[in-house]
Each structure stands twice: as C-alpha cells, then as structure tokens.
Design an enzyme around this catalytic site. Sequence first.
Site, PDB file in Angstrom:
ATOM      1  N   HIS A 113      -0.574  -2.353   1.912  1.00 13.19           N
ATOM      2  CA  HIS A 113       0.819  -2.283   1.459  1.00 13.19           C
ATOM      3  C   HIS A 113       1.551  -3.497   2.032  1.00 13.19           C
ATOM      4  CE1 HIS A 113       0.499   1.730  -0.338  1.00 13.19           C
ATOM      5  NE2 HIS A 113      -0.383   1.948   0.631  1.00 13.19           N
ATOM      6  N   ASP A 164      -5.418   0.553   4.422  1.00  8.44           N
ATOM      7  CA  ASP A 164      -4.135   1.174   4.067  1.00  8.44           C
ATOM      8  C   ASP A 164      -3.032   0.633   4.976  1.00  8.44           C
ATOM      9  OD1 ASP A 164      -2.493   2.737   2.505  1.00  8.44           O
ATOM     10  OD2 ASP A 164      -2.958   4.621   3.520  1.00  8.44           O
TER      11      ASP A 164
END
Length: 377
Positions: free
Chosen positions: A63, A285
């Site tokens: 992200h 992640d």
Amino acid sequence: MMILIKNGEVYSPEYLGEKDLFICGNKIEYIGDKIQLQKELPIKIIDAANKLVFPGFIDSHVHILGGGGEGGFKTRTPEISYKEIVRSGVTTVVGCLGTDGITRDMKGLLAKAKALEEEGISTYIYTGSYKIPPKALMNSIEEDIMLIDKIIGVGEVALSDHRGSQPPIEKLIELASEARRAGVLSNKAGIINIHLGDGKEKLDHLKRTVSETEIPITQFIPTHINRNEELFKEGIEYARSGGRIDLTTSTTTKFLMEGEVKCSRGLKRLLQSNVPIENISFSSDAQGSLPMFNELGEFIGNGVGSISSLFKEVKDAILEENIDIETAIKVITSNPASSLKLKGKGRIEEGKDGDIVILDKETLEITNVIAMGNIAI
C-alpha cells in the site's frame, strides 16, 4: 553506472557458486569467473567475499499510498518511503489500494509509483480496490491494463470479508474475463489479486469460477492465505490443484495467537504437503492497516504492515525451518516475477535488470542493495 561484484556466492535463485557479476547501465551484462576489466574504466567494485548474492526482492502487495481508515480518519496509515523499501532489500514493488478507494485513488497511486521509480526502484500497480465493480483510472479496467504501462492487473479485490462488496459470483467472473482479455491483448499478467478475509466463503468463489468457466486458475492470486488455519488448509489444496497462493508476512502477536500461520512455518508446511514451490509467493502488505475486530465486527485496534517483514520471514524459513536458500528465496524473486510477467525481474541472468541484494553469509543481514544498476545501499 558500471558495477563489478566480485567473489560472492550467487543464487540466481538457483545456486551458481562463486561468481563475479558485471552490471552496466541498468542490466546484468556478464556473469563469470574472476572478471578482469580495464583499470582506467570508471567502475565501482564491490567485494562480496564471504557474502551471498541474491536477485533483488519483489514485494507484490504494498500500500504505497498508505491505507486503512477502518477505525476512522485518524487510523489512516502513512505512505511508504524509498528508504524503507531498499533497506528491506526490495527493488520492485507492486502498489495497490485496499479498503479505502475513495480518499486513496488511482491517480494518487500512479503518481506515488512514478515518484518511487524516479527515486530508483521499479514499480507497478493494480487497478481497482476492494470493491466489485472496481473504480478504474480510465473508462474500464481493460483500458487501464492495456494502455497504462504500470498497471499489470486488478486488486486487491476483497472476498470472504465483511468489508468487501459481497459480489455475486457472476460479477467476479465478468471481472476476471475482462482482466484476462486485457492481459492477453497487452502481454501482461492481467491477474486479479484477491484479498481473502475471515469469512465462511473462503476460496469458494475462485473454485467455482474455475470449475464453471474457461477462466484458468492462474488468473487469480489469493493473498492473506495464512490468515487462519482453516483458510490455510484450503489454500494447500487450492495450490496443489495448480493455483497460486500468496502468504502475508506482516502480522501481529495477537494475530499469531489467534491462529494466523507464520509465513516461514507455512512455507515449510506447504512444501511438506507437496505444493510446488512455483505456486507460492510472499508479500508484505506493507503500510496496509492491520485492523483488529471483535466477534461483532467492531473495530478494537490497528497496526501497520511493514515491508521489512518480507525478507524476515524468508530469513526465518532458512535459519529456523531449515529450508534451503534457493527454494526459500524463490517466493520473493522468481515466483512473483513469473506470475506477474515481470520479464526483467526475479533472476540473476545476463540481460536481466541490475537488481541485486548482497548479504552476510552467516547472519543473512543485508549489506548492499543495487536497484536498476544503481547503488541504493
């Protein structure tokens, strides 16, 4: 820039033995024994004696813009920095949006990817976010994949999660067919990165799509497969049937106590269950929120994913689970490069991109990182 790496034990990821590597521009130009070059050439020489030389790491789920917000605006997570990435040995990232596809949008994601590329690493992105139908940058996800170089697929699309859009299987099939068609036409992966939650559905939508249509199982890469024991066991069978699965390295003590499968141990179990190593990848992640919910689905706390966890779990697989090096590092090098069709990445070969990580042989601590032929560390 010209760089000569000498005397290192090279893993391509397959073991090549002690070799010298000559990098010129942004490519690996030559691999050989005891390379000798003209002294007057402006070459940076790195002595890798008693060190290991790996391909640059690929993190296929980051992200990069930050994420989160599940506990309100104050829980939004920060953007990732170039320094955080390269210190972790990562030379290629794939950026994605998650739960929040409103205040984090595709324009911002593409701009952040371009910024990181300007700083010196390779970047790609997925189009869309948790919801189906996804919100594309252009008129459709097909246009995004076909016409924007950095967009290589769709994701992360949430299934089996209370935060997802609860799509009927017909909508997933339609999305998969669009992504596949665009990938075929543009010679890209065109995959769908699937976020799996704790819901009872698990992999049902993916298995039904494969069994009821002509869409191949390799069209999907389900991630967070190690989220809980039941999902992990189902992931074993899915991968044994030819599917690709991705384990998430960022975690918390609470998650592990509640039954999340630690990646290093998960890799060992997958190999013991005769899952082909080529069907397994790790991703961090990073910068994603790690929200905690109670049994009523109410938010009770938040963590932030870390990109440093990517190699930490591979390192634990080698040092604690006794998985051989060339097998372990495939999950963050050649495997994601293959599944995502990143042709210059994931391997130490002549003609491949000059992405290299050098590590201490005993401790596996990272000492040098070269990204696209330039010294990052």
